[in-house]
Enzyme design. Structure first.
Site, PDB file in Angstrom:
ATOM      1  N   ALA A 181       5.817   6.974  -2.134  1.00 41.07           N
ATOM      2  CA  ALA A 181       5.137   6.127  -3.003  1.00 41.07           C
ATOM      3  C   ALA A 181       5.246   4.745  -2.516  1.00 41.07           C
ATOM      4  O   ALA A 181       6.064   4.106  -2.122  1.00 41.07           O
ATOM      5  CB  ALA A 181       5.876   6.219  -4.463  1.00 41.07           C
ATOM      6  N   ALA A 224      10.425   5.792  -2.835  1.00 40.69           N
ATOM      7  CA  ALA A 224       9.576   4.738  -2.414  1.00 40.69           C
ATOM      8  C   ALA A 224       9.329   4.892  -0.890  1.00 40.69           C
ATOM      9  O   ALA A 224      10.266   5.200  -0.124  1.00 40.69           O
ATOM     10  CB  ALA A 224      10.134   3.441  -2.881  1.00 40.69           C
ATOM     11  N   CYS A 225       8.339   4.350  -0.552  1.00 35.62           N
ATOM     12  CA  CYS A 225       8.017   4.461   1.040  1.00 35.62           C
ATOM     13  C   CYS A 225       8.947   3.740   1.729  1.00 35.62           C
ATOM     14  O   CYS A 225       9.293   3.872   2.614  1.00 35.62           O
ATOM     15  CB  CYS A 225       6.305   4.216   1.287  1.00 35.62           C
ATOM     16  SG  CYS A 225       6.108   3.597   2.930  1.00 35.62           S
ATOM     17  N   PHE A 226       9.004   2.518   1.035  1.00 36.48           N
ATOM     18  CA  PHE A 226       9.932   1.527   1.744  1.00 36.48           C
ATOM     19  C   PHE A 226      11.493   1.332   1.730  1.00 36.48           C
ATOM     20  O   PHE A 226      12.222   0.596   2.135  1.00 36.48           O
ATOM     21  CB  PHE A 226       9.496   0.029   1.184  1.00 36.48           C
ATOM     22  CG  PHE A 226       8.172  -0.451   1.734  1.00 36.48           C
ATOM     23  CD1 PHE A 226       7.887  -1.124   2.900  1.00 36.48           C
ATOM     24  CD2 PHE A 226       6.819  -0.327   0.688  1.00 36.48           C
ATOM     25  CE1 PHE A 226       6.588  -1.451   3.486  1.00 36.48           C
ATOM     26  CE2 PHE A 226       5.866  -0.615   1.281  1.00 36.48           C
ATOM     27  CZ  PHE A 226       5.738  -1.222   2.611  1.00 36.48           C
TER      28      PHE A 226
END
Length: 242
Positions: free
Chosen positions: A82, A143-145
């Site tokens: 995400a 989360a992607c990060f």
């Protein structure tokens, strides 16, 4: 040859539909512009939007709160995790898939690194690949990060650009779509507020993102406008891809 469509802003539905349209029409566009065509889109999201990866479940997210706050929610056609598209710049790069996914991934990030270098920003490649099958099983990794893949761009070990890709098979051949989010501020950390998690876990996720990521606004350099950043990226892709 690279066609750049310039900087624009649209809803999540419009942005994702446009990317998929270009993927499905690239062979027709080659008849007009020539073979070995690549397409670069640079855009932002209005309203702000949370996008999740193609294989990610929406059950991790508080959809009622997202809707109540006027934020979009959409599933990307690419993989990954995400992203809260608030104060960031998204790129979409579409080309014939002539090499391995990792080779395309590396070249695209090298091209982005050259764009940052032209702006006085030195980035590094992430050299290792985390165990995503283990990492993605935890809500902390929504989360992607939250983690960097090999060849993604970092500054002092903190992730600046998060990317994901997907390969499509058509009768005429294979096409690669790669999405990426470039952090302009720390606003992406607010993704934690929209997870179905306890307050303590949300705080932990937010702290984790703060430690693992870096945005352009945090760098000790003069402010760079989105238009200037977009132009540097366009120039770098045109130089790298002809």
């Amino acid at each position: 040859m690279v066609i750049s469509l310039g900087l624009n802003s649209a809803s999540g539905e419009v942005n994702m539909a446009e990317d998929f349209r270009l993927v499905s029409q690239i062979f027709e566009l080659e008849k007009q512009f020539g073979e070995n065509l690549a397409i670069l889109r640079l855009y932002q999201w209005n309203p702000f939007c949370i996008s999740i990866g193609f294989h990610q479940t929406e059950s991790l997210f508080d959809l009622e709160k997202i809707k109540r706050d006027g934020i979009g929610f959409i599933k990307r056609p690419t993989g990954g995790r995400a992203v809260f598209h608030a104060d960031e710049l998204t790129y979409a790069f579409i080309e014939r898939a002539s090499e391995s996914n990792s080779t395309h991934y590396k070249k695209i990030h090298l091209t982005l690194a050259e764009a940052f270098s032209a702006l006085g920003i030195q980035t590094d490649f992430q050299k290792t690949e985390p165990n995503f099958s283990e990492t993605f099983s935890k809500i902390e990794s929504a989360a992607c990060f939250s983690a960097s893949a090999r060849y993604e761009l970092e500054i002092n070990g903190r992730k600046l650009v998060g990317s994901a890709q997907r390969r499509y098979q058509f009768n005429e051949g294979e096409v690669l779509l790669q999405h990426g989010s470039i952090l302009l501020s720390q606003k992406h950390q607010d993704l934690a507020e929209y997870l179905l998690a306890s307050d303590s876990l949300k705080t932990k996720i937010k702290d984790d993102l703060r430690m693992k990521t870096i945005s352009l606004s945090e760098l000790p350099i003069p402010s760079i406008s989105t238009a200037k950043l977009s132009l540097a990226i366009e120039n770098s892709f045109k130089k790298a891809y002809g």
